[in-house]
Scaffold this motif. Structure first.
Motif, PDB file in Angstrom:
ATOM      1  N   ASP A  93       0.815  -1.223   0.000  1.00  0.00           N
ATOM      2  CA  ASP A  93       0.000   0.000   0.000  1.00  0.00           C
ATOM      3  C   ASP A  93       0.843   1.265   0.000  1.00  0.00           C
ATOM      4  OD1 ASP A  93       1.027  -0.041   2.554  1.00  0.00           O
ATOM      5  OD2 ASP A  93      -0.901   0.215   3.579  1.00  0.00           O
ATOM      6  N   GLY A  94       2.164   1.113  -0.064  1.00  0.00           N
ATOM      7  CA  GLY A  94       3.061   2.264  -0.096  1.00  0.00           C
ATOM      8  C   GLY A  94       3.518   2.729   1.261  1.00  0.00           C
ATOM      9  N   GLN A  96      10.296 -11.358  -1.255  1.00  0.00           N
ATOM     10  CA  GLN A  96      10.849 -10.852  -0.009  1.00  0.00           C
ATOM     11  C   GLN A  96       9.722 -10.429   0.931  1.00  0.00           C
ATOM     12  OE1 GLN A  96      14.119  -8.343  -0.685  1.00  0.00           O
ATOM     13  NE2 GLN A  96      14.808  -8.413   1.422  1.00  0.00           N
ATOM     14  N   TYR A  97       9.884 -10.767   2.218  1.00  0.00           N
ATOM     15  CA  TYR A  97       8.820 -10.507   3.181  1.00  0.00           C
ATOM     16  C   TYR A  97       9.376  -9.867   4.447  1.00  0.00           C
ATOM     17  CZ  TYR A  97       5.919 -13.469   0.255  1.00  0.00           C
ATOM     18  OH  TYR A  97       5.219 -13.980  -0.806  1.00  0.00           O
ATOM     19  N   GLN A 124       4.569 -10.057   5.535  1.00  0.00           N
ATOM     20  CA  GLN A 124       3.967  -9.269   4.462  1.00  0.00           C
ATOM     21  C   GLN A 124       5.007  -9.031   3.369  1.00  0.00           C
ATOM     22  OE1 GLN A 124       1.327  -5.889   5.553  1.00  0.00           O
ATOM     23  NE2 GLN A 124       2.073  -6.236   7.619  1.00  0.00           N
ATOM     24  N   ALA A 125       4.551  -9.027   2.135  1.00  0.00           N
ATOM     25  CA  ALA A 125       5.455  -8.758   1.023  1.00  0.00           C
ATOM     26  C   ALA A 125       5.908  -7.302   1.065  1.00  0.00           C
ATOM     27  CB  ALA A 125       4.762  -9.049  -0.308  1.00  0.00           C
ATOM     28  N   ILE A 126       7.185  -7.076   0.785  1.00  0.00           N
ATOM     29  CA  ILE A 126       7.718  -5.719   0.709  1.00  0.00           C
ATOM     30  C   ILE A 126       8.368  -5.510  -0.653  1.00  0.00           C
ATOM     31  CG2 ILE A 126       8.041  -5.402   3.188  1.00  0.00           C
ATOM     32  CD1 ILE A 126      11.010  -6.134   2.796  1.00  0.00           C
TER      33      ILE A 126
END
Length: 278
Positions: free
Chosen positions: A194-195, A209-210, A214-216
């Motif tokens: 979501d930025g 990558q997490y 959560q994915a980043i």
């Protein structure tokens, strides 16, 4: 007349000198842009600040997280870290003058267009947060700069610390706006989908990558910067100057960690490199 942009120096002054000599930098006609983190960890932060300040209008810097932390140490808000090697700087007879000058430096610089006059380029220490457009970034940066240059500097430096809010849409007051601005422009590397900002990861991007389950994503992969607009930044040494997007230019190549110092001549995009001396 040329515009040069150099990555994080972090007190590696001998490498900066060698790099400028290699490029035939001439302050009477050229301009040197610096991507922040002039100080800390390297052997000669004092000489670095003195030299950059001596360049006057021929030097254009943006503040990095280490520069802001130095101001906090100087004003008694934080304690000096031994591995930052700042003792000689903090005890220098011109430290007051240097810190007054440093506090008045901006968070974003615009770099003049190249010869074809079609490019627009900006420089900040950590990049452009995906929840902002450029006009909002410039507005928020100018507001933060005004606070740092004011008589209330120490109060704002105290407010600066903390990682919340990390989402621009959750900012509710002036203090949170300031903290988010500083974090986004001087500490950001990764963001969530979501930025919103993620602060713990420093490694180079990898697939899948997490963080906290959560994915980043690298900030620039979420940012929709027009192709004719370029963003230059430092801060992220593990990128080693590599980015798959043509208009995104990482410049920190970890000189202080034994790699090299990188400088880009903006007018013809020539890259100059100086290996670490220590």
């Amino acid at each position: 007349m040329a515009n040069y942009i150099v990555g994080d120096i972090q007190g590696c002054f001998s490498e900066l000198e060698a790099l400028l000599n290699k490029a035939d930098f001439a302050p009477e006609k050229d301009t040197l842009y610096l991507a922040g983190d002039l100080v800390a960890r390297g052997p000669d932060s004092l000489a670095t600040l003195r030299y950059v300040k001596s360049l006057g209008s021929s030097a254009k810097i943006v503040l990095g997280n280490h520069d802001l932390h130095l101001l906090s140490v100087y004003h008694g808000i934080k304690k000096v870290k031994q591995n930052d090697k700042l003792d000689r700087l903090l005890s220098a007879n011109d430290v007051d003058e240097l810190m007054s000058w440093l506090a008045k430096q901006p968070l974003i610089q615009q770099i003049p267009s190249s010869i074809d006059n079609k490019e627009v380029a900006f420089l900040s220490h950590a990049g452009l947060p995906p929840q902002w457009d450029i006009s909002l970034a410039l507005k928020c940066a100018a507001d933060a700069e005004q606070k740092l240059a004011s008589a209330e500097l120490t109060s704002w430096l105290t407010i600066m610390y903390g990682e919340q809010p990390n989402n621009w849409h959750e900012v509710t007051n002036e203090q949170e706006r300031f903290r988010y601005t500083v974090n986004a422009l001087t500490r950001m590397r990764y963001c969530f989908s979501d930025g919103s900002l993620e602060f713990s990861n420093k490694a180079a991007p990898m697939k899948n990558q997490y963080a906290n389950n959560q994915a980043i994503y690298p900030w620039y992969s979420l940012e929709k910067i027009p192709k004719c607009t370029h963003w230059l930044f430092g801060h992220w040494a593990s990128l080693m100057g590599q980015c798959e997007q043509d208009n995104i230019h990482p410049l920190d190549t970890g000189c202080v960690w034994g790699n090299h110092l990188t400088m880009l001549r903006w007018d013809d995009k020539k890259i100059f490199i100086e290996p670490a001396h220590q």
